[in-house]
Motif scaffolding. Structure first.
Motif, short mmCIF file in Angstrom:
data_model
loop_
_atom_site.label_atom_id
_atom_site.label_comp_id
_atom_site.label_asym_id
_atom_site.label_seq_id
_atom_site.Cartn_x
_atom_site.Cartn_y
_atom_site.Cartn_z
N THR A 26 49.75 40.83 51.05
CA THR A 26 48.57 41.95 50.86
C THR A 26 49.11 43.30 50.79
O THR A 26 49.98 43.59 51.55
CB THR A 26 47.67 41.76 52.22
N GLU B 13 47.30 45.85 52.18
CA GLU B 13 46.81 46.50 53.41
C GLU B 13 47.87 46.52 54.30
O GLU B 13 48.33 47.71 55.00
CB GLU B 13 45.65 45.74 54.06
N GLU B 14 48.78 45.27 54.52
CA GLU B 14 49.67 45.37 55.75
C GLU B 14 50.77 46.36 55.59
O GLU B 14 51.67 46.52 56.42
CB GLU B 14 50.13 43.85 55.76
N MET C 159 50.65 49.33 53.22
CA MET C 159 50.41 50.57 52.55
C MET C 159 50.59 51.79 53.11
O MET C 159 51.33 52.71 52.73
CB MET C 159 48.63 50.42 52.76
N TYR D 154 44.83 42.06 43.15
CA TYR D 154 44.87 43.14 43.82
C TYR D 154 44.08 44.09 42.97
O TYR D 154 44.27 44.29 41.91
CB TYR D 154 46.19 43.66 43.94
N GLN E 145 39.07 52.34 49.62
CA GLN E 145 39.09 51.86 50.83
C GLN E 145 40.69 51.54 51.26
O GLN E 145 41.22 52.09 52.31
CB GLN E 145 38.23 50.44 51.00
N LYS E 146 41.25 51.06 50.15
CA LYS E 146 42.73 50.77 50.45
C LYS E 146 43.54 51.84 50.57
O LYS E 146 44.38 52.12 51.10
CB LYS E 146 43.40 49.70 49.43
N LEU F 177 44.26 53.84 53.94
CA LEU F 177 45.48 53.42 54.74
C LEU F 177 46.65 54.14 54.21
O LEU F 177 48.00 54.09 54.81
CB LEU F 177 45.72 51.98 54.74
#
Lengths: 143, 321
Positions: free
Chosen positions: B212, B214-215, B217, B246, B251-252, B255
């Protein structure tokens, strides 16, 4: 038992896997040589059971024998002078192999370009890895 | 006469030679007008045996901006290749028509065959799934210009890491620089090939693999997005399942570091939401601009025409410290 006489000057390729003698003959380009060549098939071997032997009467330096190291490690090369073995030649893997093996990558330019030689380059000596000069595809020896 | 130089792979040039090339490209960016007539009277041949928009036009733009002219073909079916002419014969003829050649070919190694027979410098503009060195040079110049250095950063490579030629090539080129951490972000089916991981291990270069975005970023200085290429899949179902794995959206991006920047070799499909385009961290269109600068610098370098500038003290030779 069939007897093939000694050669005076040249070299003997011994311990060829039985049945592979003709292939080595072609890969070394011995068919193009104007010299005496004896191909002995299925000779008795204590170590291998059966083996092939090639006896070639010509200057040992006239041929690139290093290709043998690529083709078959177990082959030994005895250099003969005045009928005697004067050297057991150690072979090293050739840095480049030309037109002995073919690139099997269907996307490689060698698959369509006329007259283009199939050249493989030694890229990892330790792993004895060869790659096509053009597409860098690994050469995988048939088992 | 000096040996004719070609560009087949991004590692054909030493790190010092690349530094010099990027210095020239930077100078072009800052002083474009000074270069407008550097290639007056010179001709670039673009021999493109398969369609390409960006790469071909980028080469043509580079030569036109240097004051040179271009000729060539944009599709093998419009050339004598369709009549069965070999690459060797084509380049022998082109050598008399042009001063430098950029070649794209669907067969791997075709530009190298051309280089062996050519009387003019040949640039590999992409050969099948093998190499695309000017894309890698573009990526390196973009990183150097936007990040300020080709050392000391964490780069995340996201998407199709299995088939993505640009990704493999970029990783290989970056291993010659120092203190770079790699984060590979991909679904299980599109993981980076083992030969790349073996190469990194052999050089003691750290990397991690995640699934992922997000983890990881917040850790990234550069995020290199890639497209899942439809043509690589035999099975339409697999492509549909993975193509939207992806999607980089705002939103992403919340981060991400304030100074992280996003790269993409383009064309993009929907892996980067259009809403990101106005984010100052979106660097993918500037990357195309750098692609022209680096090709201009490359043309000048291969034509051995950069010395004049260096004599004026604008640029340094590698090692002139």
């Amino acid at each position: 038992m069939l007897n093939v006489g000694k050669i005076e000057e040249g070299f003997v390729l011994d311990h060829i896997k039985a049945g592979k003698g003709m292939q080595i003959y072609r890969d070394l380009g011995l068919d193009k040589l104007d010299s005496t060549v004896a191909i002995i098939k299925n000779a008795h071997s204590d170590k291998m059971g059966k083996k092939d032997i090639l006896k070639v009467e010509c200057d040992v330096n006239a041929l690139d024998l290093d290709i043998i190291a690529f083709l078959d490690h177990s082959i030994t090369v005895n250099v003969i002078k005045d009928g005697e073995i004067i050297e057991k030649r150690a072979l090293t893997l050739p840095k480049m192999i030309k037109n002995v093996i073919h690139c099997h990558n269907p996307r490689c330019i060698t698959s369509i370009e006329q007259g283009l030689p199939h050249i493989f380059i030694l890229t990892d000596e330790e792993k004895e890895l060869y790659r096509c000069k053009y597409c860098e595809e690994k050469y995988k020896a048939k088992a | 006469m000096e040996r004719l130089r070609h560009l087949m792979s991004p590692t054909d040039f030493t790190v010092e030679e690349l530094d010099h090339l990027f210095d020239v490209a930077e100078d072009i960016r800052k002083n474009m007008a000074d270069y407008a007539h550097k290639c007056d009277g010179k001709i670039l041949a673009t021999c493109f045996y398969e369609p390409s928009t960006r790469t071909r036009l980028s080469f043509e733009s580079a030569m036109l901006r240097l004051g040179g002219k271009v000729l060539g073909f944009a599709d093998g079916s419009n050339s004598s290749a369709a009549k069965g002419e070999s690459v060797s014969d084509t380049i022998r003829v082109m050598s008399y028509y042009a001063d430098i050649c950029a070649m794209r070919h669907p067969k791997e190694g075709a530009p190298m065959v051309a280089a062996e027979k050519s009387l003019i410098p040949v640039i590999n503009g992409g050969d099948g799934g093998h190499q695309h060195p000017t894309q890698t040079l573009t990526d390196l110049l973009t990183i150097r210009s936007l990040y300020g250095s080709l050392n000391n950063f964490t780069i995340g490579l996201c998407g199709d890491l299995k088939f993505g030629r640009t990704v493999h090539s970029l990783i290989t080129a970056l291993t010659r620089y120092e203190n770079i951490n790699y984060v590979f972000i991909s679904p299980e089916e599109l993981k980076v090939p083992s030969y790349i991981k073996e190469m990194l291990k052999a050089k003691n270069i750290p990397y991690k693999q995640v699934t992922t975005l997000e983890e990881v970023m917040p850790d990234l200085d550069i995020l290199y997005m890639t497209r899942v290429q439809k043509e690589r899949f035999f099975n339409e179902e697999d492509y549909v399942r993975l193509k939207d794995f992806y999607i980089l959206d705002s939103q992403k991006m919340k981060l991400a570091k304030e100074k992280m920047f996003i790269m993409h070799p383009l064309p993009r499909v929907n892996e980067i939401a259009v809403e990101i385009d106005d984010d100052p961290r979106a660097a993918y269109f500037r990357q195309s601009e750098y692609g022209v600068f680096v090709r201009m610098a490359l043309i000048l370098t291969l034509l051995d025409m950069t010395d004049e500038h260096m004599n004026q003290g604008l640029l340094r030779h590698p090692g002139d410290m």
